[in-house]
Design a protein around this motif. Structure first.
Motif, short mmCIF file in Angstrom:
data_model
loop_
_atom_site.label_atom_id
_atom_site.label_comp_id
_atom_site.label_asym_id
_atom_site.label_seq_id
_atom_site.Cartn_x
_atom_site.Cartn_y
_atom_site.Cartn_z
N ASP A 128 51.90 -26.32 90.70
CA ASP A 128 52.86 -26.35 89.81
C ASP A 128 52.83 -27.76 88.98
O ASP A 128 52.12 -28.78 89.45
N GLU A 129 53.74 -28.24 88.41
CA GLU A 129 53.73 -28.79 87.62
C GLU A 129 54.73 -29.45 87.78
O GLU A 129 56.20 -29.09 87.57
N VAL A 150 50.57 -30.98 89.31
CA VAL A 150 49.14 -31.69 87.94
C VAL A 150 51.15 -31.89 87.65
O VAL A 150 51.37 -31.35 87.08
N VAL A 152 52.00 -34.17 84.21
CA VAL A 152 52.36 -33.48 82.46
C VAL A 152 52.73 -34.50 81.99
O VAL A 152 53.55 -34.82 82.16
N ARG A 176 55.31 -23.26 84.21
CA ARG A 176 55.00 -23.90 85.74
C ARG A 176 55.66 -25.36 86.57
O ARG A 176 55.18 -25.18 87.70
N THR A 177 56.18 -25.48 85.65
CA THR A 177 57.10 -26.95 85.64
C THR A 177 58.03 -26.37 86.81
O THR A 177 59.10 -25.66 86.70
#
Length: 411
Positions: A128-129, A150, A152, A176-177
């Motif tokens: 997951d971002e 993750v 970003v 994935r955000t």
């Protein structure tokens, strides 16, 4: 041979890859090095730590002393926090932010850092971002990675006032955000989003169906009439997809007491509480009672500290902007100045041409005996964070050294 290889591989894995990948806290490392040099007799001025130089107000200390004398506080207490403190935090949130929460939504944590980690650990699945506006506090990306997420990064430079735009957020969005991290006032830049900017960003997140984790620990430290705006209050459209992080450390000069909290929807708070019950259990009861006195009491001591911070803020920014090659926007919150030093990189200073802000910070510490935190700790190179949460005399001496040393830079 196979046995030797197995032994080598086993040795290489003495520390798990997950933990080995975590970087040391750069701000604490700089502060520790500065203190070690001072202990060795060197007159180092430390601009590294984000820690008020004031003592904790007396009425808070007295509350802790009284609690320490009561046997009931010598025992385990609920993992989520003392009920009276959770209620007081809920009331304080309504008072200061206009945001109504139930005490059951509050989880008291061992400092703000535990609240940060537990929030991401509870919300994120592997991969997951999280959109992280940069410059960022050094702990955020490490906590996200440790939780399997993750980070970003979305960088906003001084030409934007260190404030990200909707277009930048949109460009960072992927399938994935899951979370947007929102911090205002900001550590390390001192930037503060306006009410209009805050609402615009919150509406954007709401329209995308993503969570917002908002760190509000500097809520009471704003200057020049700039208001603090809680994104949770400004954007009710976020509904139950917002998590508020806060604590007593900065507002009440209580960094060493280790009391923070997260406020979240009931299912998230319950899950995070379950994790904390296995990790640390309750926060020390004496510290919790001190925090209760803090959040329930007046903001008089806070207002007095703000007067000093404001004076130091103006002095530091003015002095930094007098140095050729340094540009420092005026921060409107927290107690940090974030200086753009890209104009100094590559220039000769004391016979050395630093290529990065990390190299420049090391040179400043060695030659000028001033500790600053380089931009690499918070995002791109080319910047330095300086805390003005230190005494006026030390601040004057420190910035004077910086002016003299950096003023000698040659093309």
């Amino acid at each position: 041979m196979s046995a030797e290889l197995s032994a080598d591989q086993a040795s290489a894995r003495r520390v798990s890859a997950r933990i080995a990948a975590i970087a040391e806290s750069a701000t604490l490392a700089v502060d520790a090095k500065a203190k070690a040099l001072k202990a060795a007799g060197r007159p180092v001025i430390g601009f590294g730590a984000g820690e008020p130089d004031f003592p904790t107000p007396d009425y808070i200390v007295e509350a802790a002393i009284a609690a320490a004398r009561q046997p009931k506080y010598h025992r385990y207490s609920p993992a989520a926090g003392l009920p009276e403190l959770r209620s007081a935090i809920a009331e304080k949130t309504r008072r200061d932010s206009g945001y109504a929460v139930d005490p059951a939504q509050v989880l008291v944590t061992n400092g703000g850092k535990q609240a940060v980690y537990e929030s991401f650990a509870t919300l994120l699945d592997p991969g997951d971002e999280v959109i992280v506006p940069s410059p960022f506090w050094t702990t955020y990306p490490e906590a996200i990675r440790l939780a399997g997420g993750v980070p970003v990064e979305v960088f906003a430079g001084p030409e934007q006032g260190y404030l990200v735009s909707i277009d930048q957020l949109e460009a960072a969005l992927t399938p994935r955000t899951k979370v947007l991290l929102f911090v205002s006032p900001s550590n390390p830049t001192g930037a503060v989003y306006t009410p209009e900017q805050t609402r615009e960003i919150g509406l954007w997140a709401a329209s995308k169906g993503i969570w917002v984790v908002t760190d509000e620990i500097y809520e009471h430290l704003t200057y020049d009439g700039v208001p603090f705006t809680s994104i949770a209050t400004a954007v009710p459209e976020l509904g139950d997809r917002v998590v508020i992080l806060n604590g007593v450390a900065k507002t009440y000069a209580m960094t060493g007491w280790r009391v923070g909290w997260m406020i979240a929807p009931l299912d998230v708070t319950k899950a995070a509480t379950n994790m904390q019950s296995h990790a640390t259990s309750n926060v020390a009861n004496v510290s919790q009672m001190a925090a209760l006195a803090a959040v329930s009491g007046p903001l008089t001591a806070v207002d007095e500290m703000k007067v000093a911070f404001d004076r130091r803020r103006k002095a530091m920014v003015s002095a930094l902007n007098e140095i050729d090659g340094v540009e420092c926007p005026t921060p409107h919150g927290a107690f940090y100045a974030y200086a753009d030093v890209r104009g100094l990189l590559g220039r000769e200073i004391s016979g050395i041409r630093p290529a990065t802000s990390a190299e420049l910070a090391a040179l400043i510490l060695d030659k000028a005996e001033v500790a600053v935190v380089p931009g690499e700790a918070f995002g791109p190179s080319g910047f330095m964070r300086l805390s003005y949460a230190l005494g006026d005399d030390d601040l004057a001496i420190g910035v004077g050294r910086l002016q003299e040393f950096l003023g000698s830079a040659k093309a």
